[in-house]
Enzyme design. Structure first.
Site, PDB file in Angstrom:
ATOM      1  N   GLU A 167       0.807  -1.222   0.000  1.00 40.93           N
ATOM      2  CA  GLU A 167       0.000   0.000   0.000  1.00 40.93           C
ATOM      3  C   GLU A 167       0.844   1.279   0.000  1.00 40.93           C
ATOM      4  OE1 GLU A 167      -2.958  -0.319   3.113  1.00 40.93           O
ATOM      5  OE2 GLU A 167      -4.252  -1.449   1.766  1.00 40.93           O
ATOM      6  N   GLU A 206      -6.604  -7.895  -1.089  1.00 39.12           N
ATOM      7  CA  GLU A 206      -7.068  -7.983   0.298  1.00 39.12           C
ATOM      8  C   GLU A 206      -8.542  -7.638   0.366  1.00 39.12           C
ATOM      9  OE1 GLU A 206      -5.053  -5.446   3.124  1.00 39.12           O
ATOM     10  OE2 GLU A 206      -3.107  -5.857   2.241  1.00 39.12           O
TER      11      GLU A 206
HETATM   12  C1  GLA Z   1      -4.366  -2.724   4.758  1.00 44.15           C
HETATM   13  C2  GLA Z   1      -2.982  -3.339   4.919  1.00 44.15           C
HETATM   14  C3  GLA Z   1      -2.984  -4.565   5.752  1.00 44.15           C
HETATM   15  C4  GLA Z   1      -3.902  -4.437   6.947  1.00 44.15           C
HETATM   16  C5  GLA Z   1      -5.286  -4.110   6.454  1.00 44.15           C
HETATM   17  C6  GLA Z   1      -6.302  -4.030   7.577  1.00 44.15           C
HETATM   18  O1  GLA Z   1      -5.013  -3.086   3.640  1.00 44.15           O
HETATM   19  O2  GLA Z   1      -2.363  -3.599   3.696  1.00 44.15           O
HETATM   20  O3  GLA Z   1      -1.656  -4.783   6.186  1.00 44.15           O
HETATM   21  O4  GLA Z   1      -3.455  -3.444   7.793  1.00 44.15           O
HETATM   22  O5  GLA Z   1      -5.254  -2.865   5.825  1.00 44.15           O
HETATM   23  O6  GLA Z   1      -7.588  -3.844   7.067  1.00 44.15           O
END
Ligand code: GLA
Ligand code: ZN
Length: 683
Positions: free
Chosen positions: A158, A315
């Site tokens: 991210e 994710e």
């Molecule tokens: C983000 C991060 C993860 C985690 C999620 C929690 O997407 O990439 O490491 O912290 O949020 O929702």
């Protein structure tokens, strides 16, 4: 029929089902790691994302590497048919690194340097950080890039944020100097003679700051462009490091939703082999799931459009997050429906954060496939396992299939930045996203695939292009849109479009090519702003609509006026116009309208343009239709985002791809559920 794309992950060309796995938290409990593998298999997990925050375990001291633990995990997973998406660990640094080199820590816009802590907050320019990251990435690649179980690189995590340190200032100055060449050109582009802010030396160029410069809008925009540039440049050093060892493993990075973050994701297009993103909608909030589903669908469509091919949903949460203002559980069925929604919009995976719930620290209450109970006896686990089973069934027919679109909506990140800093005409909010959403709604609901593209795209393949509130014209968009309409396309623009150029300087003159005046057949003289409690009205097609926020007063030149304002001193001035230009047509809406107007307007346009729909049917409340297409068949996804069952009439018999059942005339979809159907006879 459509295309089938070459596999995103050639070593394992199947729908991915898995997620973030952080075994470094359980190094002292080998029995837990054993049990994980058994549970992954139970949950039909076929891949894990490993190493995302593993730097301190991989390199506990400078230049001392420890890979044995990771060797065992990757091998063990592979023996059990589970593949590894291997991350570079640059998303979070070890303590020793920040202690030895404070330059890796980010500096805020007010000039203060952060202390060590958190994650995702290092300087992308720092040569030391780049060097340390390259070293660990190279070591990882040498160890694993030729392992048969490693199918994809997950670069960092991210990417986001910005750094204002002196190294970044120098890099920014150099970027600005390369872009403008001379101080005269810079002062013109940034209009800095205003308020005597004239630059007389390149060293005076500094990032925007709340305790410094924010009034030069060209600077604000260029700073945001630079941040995207520098982030990609950093990411490329990581990509180069891993590709140098084995160029055949594809690379991706996990992006975030289009709403929150300040990077221009479209610029990542060429650096990555595939796009992936992290999807955390707030299901079951009081505003209703349909709105949430629409926003989420729009981001999926944007992610697919960036490279115009299938993407990964890297994710999503198996149930609740722990960071939303109210972190609700997903109601039964919602989890799988949410994964299917991603797939319906072009994803080739359902991946989660996270596989095993952490025991301590700040994410201990974030849901996971394996909860603190450590067993399969939970509703969440069982729903994940069901999702995995269904993805296995769908994989052969859905994986790699296309999402052909006849409609494109322009969402331009640079335009968003420009609107964000634009002072006037309505500082109470211009709601760019809201405008995009209102235009998107009809198509989403009715199963008309829509690409979300930016100004740099080629529009020639579309029948309809919509440019809501495209205030900033750049990348030769005027020429592209002119050609598009000339050659027979239909263009829709809305108020506050074509006002400034690439560096935020207003276009001069009445009707000019630069403002697309000839294509629209009008020119705008004034723009009125309305308080939230105010409105104007217009009647089109025998129906009266409310107008709010912005009302342009324009002069028609060649356009036909389809509706006019009904109130205020500009009553009688055009609201909706239509202009024939070349072989095509351009519509312009001079005011902000409610979603109802857009639904009615696009319903008419969709039938005139004969836009292809997933299914020809009335779509019930809460339901959305989407389709993908392979070389063999059209795959239709009927998704019901509300709790009550919904019934649809069918135009021909369809077969359910999961149950094999055939529906002749009607299909009923339960609440928080879905059906994937294909015209009967295709199986
Ligand atoms: C983000 C991060 C993860 C985690 C999620 C929690 O997407 O990439 O490491 O912290 O949020 O929702
Ligand atoms: Zn920096």
């Amino acid at each position: 029929m459509g295309r089938t794309f070459s596999p995103a992950t050639p070593q394992f060309p199947h729908m991915l089902h898995g997620g973030d796995y952080n075994p470094e938290q359980w190094m002292d409990s080998p029995e837990i790691l054993e049990e994980d593998i058994r549970l992954f298999r139970e949950a039909h997990i076929n891949c894990v994302s490993l190493g995302i925050f593993s730097w301190a375990n991989l390199e506990p001291q400078k230049d001392v590497y420890r890979f044995e633990w990771m060797d065992k995990i990757i091998d063990k997973l592979y023996e059990n048919g589970i593949y590894t998406v291997l991350a570079t660990p640059s998303g979070a640094r070890p303590q020793w690194l920040a202690q030895e080199y404070s330059e890796v820590l980010r500096v805020r816009p007010d000039g203060t340097r952060n202390l060590y802590g958190e994650r995702h907050n290092h300087c992308y320019t720092s040569p030391v950080y780049r060097e340390r990251v390259t070293k660990i990435d190279t070591a990882l690649a040498k160890r694993y890039a030729n392992h048969p179980g490693v199918i994809l690189w997950h670069i960092s995590n991210e990417f986001g944020g910005e750094c204002h340190c002196e190294l970044c200032q120098q890099a920014f100055r150099q970027w600005v100097q390369e872009k403008y060449g001379t101080l005269d050109a810079l002062n013109h582009a940034w209009w800095s003679h205003f308020w005597s802010h004239t630059y007389t030396d390149w060293s005076q160029v500094h990032s925007p700051s709340p305790i410094g410069e924010t009034s030069i809008h060209g600077l604000n925009l260029d700073w945001r462009r630079f941040v995207t540039h520098q982030t990609i440049d950093f990411m490329k050093t990581e990509i180069d490091a891993v590709k140098a060892v084995n160029p055949d493993i594809p690379v991706t990075t996990n992006m975030m939703t289009m709403y929150v973050y300040e990077l221009n994701y479209f610029k990542f297009r060429d650096a990555l082999d595939l796009i992936s993103w992290d999807n955390y909608p707030e299901w079951h909030n009081p505003w209703g799931n349909e709105e949430v589903a629409k926003d989420c669908a729009m981001t999926h469509d944007m992610m697919r459009s960036i490279q115009k091919k299938p993407f990964l949903m890297m994710e999503c949460t198996p149930s609740a997050t722990n960071w939303q203002s109210v972190s609700k559980l997903k109601k039964p069925g919602m989890h799988e429906l949410s994964v299917i929604q991603a797939i319906a919009h072009g994803a080739d995976s359902g991946q989660y954060f996270q596989l095993r719930q952490s025991r301590g620290s700040c994410e201990k209450f974030h849901s996971a496939v394996i909860s603190h109970t450590g067993t399969e006896n939970t509703r969440t686990f069982q729903e994940v396992a069901q999702t995995g089973t269904d993805l296995e069934k769908l994989s052969d027919r859905v994986y790699g299939s296309d999402s052909p679109a006849q409609v494109a909506i322009i969402f331009d990140t640079e335009n968003k930045w420009a609107l964000d800093c634009c002072r006037g005409p309505r500082n109470a909010g211009l709601d760019y996203f809201g405008n995009i959403r209102k235009n998107y709604s009809y198509f989403w609901k009715n199963g008309i695939t829509t690409d979300i593209v930016d100004s740099e795209f080629d529009f020639s393949g579309y029948k309809l292009v919509i440019a809501p509130m495209l205030y900033l014209f750049r990348a030769g968009i005027q020429d592209k849109l002119r050609r598009f309409v000339e050659q027979g396309g239909t263009l829709v623009t809305t108020c506050f479009t074509g006002v400034v150029n690439e560096t935020d300087l207003c276009f001069l003159g009445e009707a000019t090519e630069e403002k697309l005046s000839n294509v629209l057949g009008l020119w705008v003289e004034e723009t009125d702003s309305l308080y939230d409690c105010e409105s104007n009205h217009t009647t089109w097609n025998n129906k009266r609509y409310r107008l709010t926020e912005l009302c342009e007063i324009c002069h028609p030149t060649t356009c036909e006026v389809l509706s006019v304002y009904e109130e205020d001193f500009y009553a009688g001035a055009p609201v909706l116009t239509k202009n024939r230009f070349g072989k095509g047509t351009a519509y312009h809406l001079c005011a902000t309208a409610d979603e109802e107007f857009f639904r009615d307007f696009y319903e008419k346009l969709a039938s005139q343009l004969q836009l292809e729909r997933a299914l020809e049917t009335e779509v019930p409340k809460g339901v959305s239709l989407t389709w993908r297409e392979s070389e063999r068949e059209k795959l239709i996804f009927v998704q019901n985002f509300e709790g009550d069952a919904a019934a649809l009439e069918l135009d021909q018999p369809y077969t359910d791809m999961l149950t094999g059942e055939t529906y002749d005339k009607n299909l009923t979809v339960d609440g928080y559920s879905f059906a994937v159907i294909t015209p009967a006879g295709c199986i």
